[in-house]
Write a protein that holds these residues in place. Sequence first.
Motif, PDB file in Angstrom:
ATOM      1  N   GLU A   1      52.619  34.401  28.092  1.00 52.18           N
ATOM      2  CA  GLU A   1      54.043  35.013  28.457  1.00 52.18           C
ATOM      3  C   GLU A   1      54.621  35.287  30.082  1.00 52.18           C
ATOM      4  O   GLU A   1      55.473  35.535  30.377  1.00 52.18           O
ATOM      5  N   GLY A   2      53.457  35.022  30.721  1.00 50.25           N
ATOM      6  CA  GLY A   2      53.622  34.940  32.238  1.00 50.25           C
ATOM      7  C   GLY A   2      53.747  36.198  32.829  1.00 50.25           C
ATOM      8  O   GLY A   2      54.015  36.498  34.109  1.00 50.25           O
ATOM      9  N   LEU A   3      53.285  37.502  32.206  1.00 47.18           N
ATOM     10  CA  LEU A   3      53.212  38.561  32.950  1.00 47.18           C
ATOM     11  C   LEU A   3      52.024  38.931  33.733  1.00 47.18           C
ATOM     12  O   LEU A   3      50.891  38.859  33.298  1.00 47.18           O
ATOM     13  N   PRO A   4      52.195  39.316  34.954  1.00 44.52           N
ATOM     14  CA  PRO A   4      51.036  39.601  35.769  1.00 44.52           C
ATOM     15  C   PRO A   4      50.446  40.931  35.051  1.00 44.52           C
ATOM     16  O   PRO A   4      51.207  41.819  34.794  1.00 44.52           O
ATOM     17  N   LEU A   5      49.001  40.815  35.360  1.00 40.23           N
ATOM     18  CA  LEU A   5      48.186  41.863  34.431  1.00 40.23           C
ATOM     19  C   LEU A   5      47.358  42.489  35.805  1.00 40.23           C
ATOM     20  O   LEU A   5      46.765  41.707  36.675  1.00 40.23           O
ATOM     21  N   ALA A   6      46.977  43.628  35.591  1.00 36.53           N
ATOM     22  CA  ALA A   6      45.899  44.510  36.269  1.00 36.53           C
ATOM     23  C   ALA A   6      45.117  45.367  35.891  1.00 36.53           C
ATOM     24  O   ALA A   6      45.538  46.003  34.540  1.00 36.53           O
ATOM     25  N   VAL A   7      43.839  45.547  36.609  1.00 36.23           N
ATOM     26  CA  VAL A   7      43.061  46.724  36.095  1.00 36.23           C
ATOM     27  C   VAL A   7      43.044  47.731  37.276  1.00 36.23           C
ATOM     28  O   VAL A   7      42.936  47.214  38.333  1.00 36.23           O
ATOM     29  N   VAL A   8      43.385  49.179  36.889  1.00 32.71           N
ATOM     30  CA  VAL A   8      43.181  50.159  37.774  1.00 32.71           C
ATOM     31  C   VAL A   8      42.245  50.985  37.187  1.00 32.71           C
ATOM     32  O   VAL A   8      42.366  51.548  36.158  1.00 32.71           O
ATOM     33  N   THR A   9      40.889  51.285  38.005  1.00 25.70           N
ATOM     34  CA  THR A   9      39.923  52.025  37.555  1.00 25.70           C
ATOM     35  C   THR A   9      39.321  52.855  38.620  1.00 25.70           C
ATOM     36  O   THR A   9      39.350  52.387  39.629  1.00 25.70           O
ATOM     37  N   ASN A  10      38.738  54.020  38.277  1.00 25.41           N
ATOM     38  CA  ASN A  10      38.076  54.969  39.280  1.00 25.41           C
ATOM     39  C   ASN A  10      36.662  54.449  39.303  1.00 25.41           C
ATOM     40  O   ASN A  10      35.908  54.960  39.999  1.00 25.41           O
ATOM     41  N   LYS A  11      36.270  53.518  38.490  1.00 30.59           N
ATOM     42  CA  LYS A  11      34.905  53.023  38.509  1.00 30.59           C
ATOM     43  C   LYS A  11      34.686  52.138  39.853  1.00 30.59           C
ATOM     44  O   LYS A  11      35.608  51.436  40.364  1.00 30.59           O
ATOM     45  N   PRO A  12      33.608  52.298  40.646  1.00 27.10           N
ATOM     46  CA  PRO A  12      33.389  51.547  41.900  1.00 27.10           C
ATOM     47  C   PRO A  12      33.534  50.210  41.411  1.00 27.10           C
ATOM     48  O   PRO A  12      33.333  49.413  40.477  1.00 27.10           O
ATOM     49  N   ARG A  13      34.106  49.075  42.466  1.00 30.16           N
ATOM     50  CA  ARG A  13      34.355  47.774  42.368  1.00 30.16           C
ATOM     51  C   ARG A  13      33.123  46.914  41.876  1.00 30.16           C
ATOM     52  O   ARG A  13      33.280  46.040  41.075  1.00 30.16           O
ATOM     53  N   GLN A  14      32.032  47.293  42.217  1.00 36.03           N
ATOM     54  CA  GLN A  14      30.792  46.142  41.929  1.00 36.03           C
ATOM     55  C   GLN A  14      30.581  46.525  40.383  1.00 36.03           C
ATOM     56  O   GLN A  14      30.648  45.264  39.889  1.00 36.03           O
ATOM     57  N   PHE A  15      30.746  47.542  39.888  1.00 42.67           N
ATOM     58  CA  PHE A  15      30.720  47.492  38.542  1.00 42.67           C
ATOM     59  C   PHE A  15      31.989  47.109  37.964  1.00 42.67           C
ATOM     60  O   PHE A  15      31.647  46.327  36.530  1.00 42.67           O
ATOM     61  N   THR A  16      33.111  47.362  38.331  1.00 38.74           N
ATOM     62  CA  THR A  16      34.291  46.888  37.604  1.00 38.74           C
ATOM     63  C   THR A  16      34.114  45.201  37.450  1.00 38.74           C
ATOM     64  O   THR A  16      34.401  44.556  36.449  1.00 38.74           O
ATOM     65  N   VAL A  17      33.680  44.564  38.555  1.00 32.53           N
ATOM     66  CA  VAL A  17      33.870  43.301  38.501  1.00 32.53           C
ATOM     67  C   VAL A  17      32.710  42.625  37.730  1.00 32.53           C
ATOM     68  O   VAL A  17      33.010  41.578  36.868  1.00 32.53           O
ATOM     69  N   LYS A  18      31.863  43.188  37.467  1.00 37.06           N
ATOM     70  CA  LYS A  18      30.814  42.874  36.599  1.00 37.06           C
ATOM     71  C   LYS A  18      31.157  42.991  34.924  1.00 37.06           C
ATOM     72  O   LYS A  18      31.006  42.038  34.458  1.00 37.06           O
ATOM     73  N   LEU A  19      31.997  43.951  34.851  1.00 38.09           N
ATOM     74  CA  LEU A  19      32.431  44.060  33.445  1.00 38.09           C
ATOM     75  C   LEU A  19      33.420  43.167  33.206  1.00 38.09           C
ATOM     76  O   LEU A  19      33.697  42.563  32.170  1.00 38.09           O
ATOM     77  N   LEU A  20      34.317  42.837  34.204  1.00 31.23           N
ATOM     78  CA  LEU A  20      35.296  42.112  34.107  1.00 31.23           C
ATOM     79  C   LEU A  20      34.865  40.542  33.610  1.00 31.23           C
ATOM     80  O   LEU A  20      35.191  39.584  32.890  1.00 31.23           O
ATOM     81  N   GLU A  21      34.087  40.036  34.571  1.00 29.94           N
ATOM     82  CA  GLU A  21      33.331  38.973  34.402  1.00 29.94           C
ATOM     83  C   GLU A  21      32.330  38.787  33.248  1.00 29.94           C
ATOM     84  O   GLU A  21      32.602  37.691  32.615  1.00 29.94           O
ATOM     85  N   HIS A  22      31.818  39.922  32.617  1.00 29.44           N
ATOM     86  CA  HIS A  22      31.075  39.917  31.489  1.00 29.44           C
ATOM     87  C   HIS A  22      31.892  39.629  30.418  1.00 29.44           C
ATOM     88  O   HIS A  22      31.596  38.833  29.228  1.00 29.44           O
ATOM     89  N   ALA A  23      33.099  40.191  30.352  1.00 32.34           N
ATOM     90  CA  ALA A  23      34.082  39.940  29.322  1.00 32.34           C
ATOM     91  C   ALA A  23      34.833  38.688  29.096  1.00 32.34           C
ATOM     92  O   ALA A  23      35.739  38.723  28.418  1.00 32.34           O
ATOM     93  N   GLY A  24      34.671  38.049  30.384  1.00 36.15           N
ATOM     94  CA  GLY A  24      35.375  36.707  30.595  1.00 36.15           C
ATOM     95  C   GLY A  24      37.040  37.074  30.697  1.00 36.15           C
ATOM     96  O   GLY A  24      37.713  35.948  30.511  1.00 36.15           O
ATOM     97  N   ILE A  25      37.341  38.226  31.373  1.00 32.10           N
ATOM     98  CA  ILE A  25      38.942  38.216  31.656  1.00 32.10           C
ATOM     99  C   ILE A  25      39.085  38.539  33.072  1.00 32.10           C
ATOM    100  O   ILE A  25      40.360  38.969  33.503  1.00 32.10           O
ATOM    101  N   ASP A  26      38.230  38.288  33.829  1.00 33.77           N
ATOM    102  CA  ASP A  26      38.581  38.369  35.375  1.00 33.77           C
ATOM    103  C   ASP A  26      39.368  37.505  35.771  1.00 33.77           C
ATOM    104  O   ASP A  26      40.430  38.038  36.709  1.00 33.77           O
ATOM    105  N   SER A  27      39.598  36.367  35.449  1.00 33.12           N
ATOM    106  CA  SER A  27      40.552  35.189  35.777  1.00 33.12           C
ATOM    107  C   SER A  27      42.047  35.572  35.317  1.00 33.12           C
ATOM    108  O   SER A  27      43.092  34.942  35.772  1.00 33.12           O
ATOM    109  N   MET A  28      42.198  36.637  34.314  1.00 33.18           N
ATOM    110  CA  MET A  28      43.461  37.146  33.848  1.00 33.18           C
ATOM    111  C   MET A  28      44.227  38.083  34.670  1.00 33.18           C
ATOM    112  O   MET A  28      45.297  38.287  34.548  1.00 33.18           O
ATOM    113  N   MET A  29      43.327  38.526  35.771  1.00 30.08           N
ATOM    114  CA  MET A  29      43.969  39.824  36.448  1.00 30.08           C
ATOM    115  C   MET A  29      44.372  39.391  37.777  1.00 30.08           C
ATOM    116  O   MET A  29      43.653  38.716  38.605  1.00 30.08           O
ATOM    117  N   ALA A  30      45.774  39.520  38.006  1.00 28.72           N
ATOM    118  CA  ALA A  30      46.417  39.476  39.372  1.00 28.72           C
ATOM    119  C   ALA A  30      45.891  40.424  40.367  1.00 28.72           C
ATOM    120  O   ALA A  30      46.065  40.104  41.416  1.00 28.72           O
TER     121      ALA A  30
END
Length: 223
Positions: free
Chosen positions: A107-136
């Motif tokens: 639908e063209g809606l910008p998406l974001a993740v906001v988490t209290n988790k440290p960035r290195q762990f957050t990025v690994k999880l998003l990449e692992h799930a295959g959704i990192d490219s969906m996040m603006a």
Amino acid sequence: MNLTNSFQAVIFDLDGTLMDTVGEIHAALALAFVELRIAEVPPTVVESLVGRGVRSLVERALERQGASRDGLDDAVHRFEHHYAALVATKAVLFPGALDGLRILRDEGLPLAVVTNKPRQFTVKLLEHAGIDSMMASVVAGDDGITRKPAGDMLLAACRQMGSPAAATLMIGDSANDVLAARAAGCPVWCVPYGYTEGQRPETLACDRLVATIAEAARLIVRD
């Protein structure tokens, strides 16, 4: 007021909202506590401790086991060491999360993740799930921004997406997420399956309770 047709962007919490990560967190904490000769914290208790960041999780786990907080820094270091090796090995997206993200992306809606988790762990999880490219936008707990339940992280994501807070929906799973959304001026929906810090989902003071991210997405884009 029906807000479903006025959202310009959507922010998601990570742990307990998009992804089931508690197994890895419990395993890392258990290994750290074995080294410290502290009794293991049950998985259900660990689940109730997730959401306020690593240091808070470890501190409350020590308190739960009657251990001294004098060694908190060491315990945090040990946890992070083990978690770095375990993160993104068993974590999975919750049912409906991927479908919902795809609906919103299409639908063209910008998406974001906001988490209290440290960035290195957050990025690994998003990449692992295959959704990192969906996040603006991805705003993490060690980005130098006051963490949830303050609204600062959500406002940072809104700025990065170019969306006003009042038109940016926050979807989370805990009172921490609700408080952050209220502080930022964002509407907020909650899912009932996450890590609610022991609070019943129906008692969360959110604007709407949705069964899955897919259900939320269908409500957002409906005519």
